[in-house]
Motif scaffolding. Sequence first.
Motif, PDB file in Angstrom:
ATOM      1  N   ILE A 110       0.726  -0.679  -0.316  1.00 37.47           N
ATOM      2  CA  ILE A 110       0.035   0.235  -0.111  1.00 37.47           C
ATOM      3  C   ILE A 110       0.616   0.939  -0.060  1.00 37.47           C
ATOM      4  O   ILE A 110       1.466   1.156   0.432  1.00 37.47           O
ATOM      5  CB  ILE A 110      -0.984   0.054   1.093  1.00 37.47           C
ATOM      6  CG1 ILE A 110      -1.798  -1.306   0.945  1.00 37.47           C
ATOM      7  CG2 ILE A 110      -1.645   1.296   1.303  1.00 37.47           C
ATOM      8  CD1 ILE A 110      -3.106  -1.648   2.436  1.00 37.47           C
ATOM      9  N   VAL A 111       0.531   1.930  -0.887  1.00 32.38           N
ATOM     10  CA  VAL A 111       1.371   2.855  -1.000  1.00 32.38           C
ATOM     11  C   VAL A 111       1.026   4.899  -0.730  1.00 32.38           C
ATOM     12  O   VAL A 111      -0.493   4.775  -1.795  1.00 32.38           O
ATOM     13  CB  VAL A 111       2.310   3.422  -2.835  1.00 32.38           C
ATOM     14  CG1 VAL A 111       2.518   4.587  -2.286  1.00 32.38           C
ATOM     15  CG2 VAL A 111       3.415   1.716  -2.927  1.00 32.38           C
ATOM     16  N   ASP A 112       1.159   5.648  -0.261  1.00 29.73           N
ATOM     17  CA  ASP A 112       0.683   6.979  -0.120  1.00 29.73           C
ATOM     18  C   ASP A 112       1.128   7.547  -1.010  1.00 29.73           C
ATOM     19  O   ASP A 112       2.311   7.979  -1.262  1.00 29.73           O
ATOM     20  CB  ASP A 112       1.321   7.247   1.058  1.00 29.73           C
ATOM     21  CG  ASP A 112      -0.060   8.964   1.489  1.00 29.73           C
ATOM     22  OD1 ASP A 112      -0.765   9.194   1.130  1.00 29.73           O
ATOM     23  OD2 ASP A 112       0.361   9.561   2.179  1.00 29.73           O
ATOM     24  N   SER A 113      -0.035   7.976  -1.775  1.00 29.76           N
ATOM     25  CA  SER A 113       0.405   8.991  -2.459  1.00 29.76           C
ATOM     26  C   SER A 113       0.701  10.383  -2.894  1.00 29.76           C
ATOM     27  O   SER A 113       0.516  11.699  -3.616  1.00 29.76           O
ATOM     28  CB  SER A 113      -0.166   8.947  -4.112  1.00 29.76           C
ATOM     29  OG  SER A 113      -1.984   8.949  -3.905  1.00 29.76           O
ATOM     30  N   PRO A 118       1.419  12.527  -9.310  1.00 23.63           N
ATOM     31  CA  PRO A 118       1.686  12.390 -10.836  1.00 23.63           C
ATOM     32  C   PRO A 118       2.694  11.273 -10.940  1.00 23.63           C
ATOM     33  O   PRO A 118       2.889  10.399 -11.835  1.00 23.63           O
ATOM     34  CB  PRO A 118       1.921  13.880 -11.470  1.00 23.63           C
ATOM     35  CG  PRO A 118       2.138  14.993 -10.377  1.00 23.63           C
ATOM     36  CD  PRO A 118       1.635  13.892  -9.241  1.00 23.63           C
ATOM     37  N   ASN A 119       3.715  11.432 -10.226  1.00 24.62           N
ATOM     38  CA  ASN A 119       5.184  10.080 -10.637  1.00 24.62           C
ATOM     39  C   ASN A 119       4.268   9.333  -9.696  1.00 24.62           C
ATOM     40  O   ASN A 119       4.566   8.281 -10.404  1.00 24.62           O
ATOM     41  CB  ASN A 119       6.270  11.060 -10.057  1.00 24.62           C
ATOM     42  CG  ASN A 119       7.123  12.213 -10.320  1.00 24.62           C
ATOM     43  OD1 ASN A 119       6.619  12.583 -11.247  1.00 24.62           O
ATOM     44  ND2 ASN A 119       7.433  13.141 -10.030  1.00 24.62           N
ATOM     45  N   CYS A 120       3.498   9.311  -8.612  1.00 23.80           N
ATOM     46  CA  CYS A 120       3.412   8.223  -8.155  1.00 23.80           C
ATOM     47  C   CYS A 120       2.777   7.518  -9.627  1.00 23.80           C
ATOM     48  O   CYS A 120       2.364   6.191  -9.907  1.00 23.80           O
ATOM     49  CB  CYS A 120       2.187   8.229  -6.849  1.00 23.80           C
ATOM     50  SG  CYS A 120       2.185   6.824  -6.442  1.00 23.80           S
ATOM     51  N   ILE A 125      -2.950   1.790  -4.090  1.00 22.35           N
ATOM     52  CA  ILE A 125      -2.675   3.668  -4.245  1.00 22.35           C
ATOM     53  C   ILE A 125      -3.923   3.809  -3.138  1.00 22.35           C
ATOM     54  O   ILE A 125      -4.762   3.825  -3.895  1.00 22.35           O
ATOM     55  CB  ILE A 125      -2.229   4.943  -6.082  1.00 22.35           C
ATOM     56  CG1 ILE A 125      -1.004   3.697  -5.760  1.00 22.35           C
ATOM     57  CG2 ILE A 125      -2.105   5.983  -5.297  1.00 22.35           C
ATOM     58  CD1 ILE A 125      -1.113   4.077  -6.834  1.00 22.35           C
ATOM     59  N   ILE A 126      -3.089   4.894  -2.171  1.00 21.10           N
ATOM     60  CA  ILE A 126      -4.430   5.701  -1.180  1.00 21.10           C
ATOM     61  C   ILE A 126      -3.511   7.275  -0.600  1.00 21.10           C
ATOM     62  O   ILE A 126      -2.321   7.327  -1.101  1.00 21.10           O
ATOM     63  CB  ILE A 126      -4.324   4.852   0.356  1.00 21.10           C
ATOM     64  CG1 ILE A 126      -2.758   5.015   0.714  1.00 21.10           C
ATOM     65  CG2 ILE A 126      -4.235   3.318   0.395  1.00 21.10           C
ATOM     66  CD1 ILE A 126      -2.565   4.708   1.849  1.00 21.10           C
TER      67      ILE A 126
END
Length: 168
Positions: free
Chosen positions: A92-95, A103-105, A123-124
């Motif tokens: 799980i990745v915080d954007s 935008p890079n995420c 993505i969260i």
Amino acid sequence: WVRFLGATVDVQGGAATAKFVVQVQGFGPQGEKVIIDRYNITESLRDGFGGGKALIDPGSVPEDWDTLTERVIRSTYRTEVEGREMRVLHTIVDSNGEDGVTPNCYAWYRRLRKQRLHGLVTIIKGDKVKLPGTPIKETWVGARNPREKGDVPMYLLDTNKLKDMVDA
């Protein structure tokens, strides 16, 4: 006793202090969990000046997100069984973060899709926005035109409501 591994990634900004903060947890058959690993990713896969690695810059360098692919998504952990390793099942990745992070995420997620690794990532984005009903809402982001549906799935988290639920 660990049956699978899950990872979370938080993006920390700042020109000289940017990093990905990674935590890997093991989950057992009865919902038990244990922290397996916790580390900061501060160096990019890119070469820097003087022969070392460049400092990570998630807001300015889209390719720095590929460091997550190599250091988290593709990582393995040894088990007690000789010759057996476990991969991280889901990350799980915080954007949310400084300018350029979001935008890079999304661009990184698109690269994962081409590699068929996107199913291993969620993505969260946490926000103090009040979501009606549920504290978690799936949305699609990354559209070039505001009237179009995006191509990147993301979960919005009503952080105030979630904190209240945990506190209760």
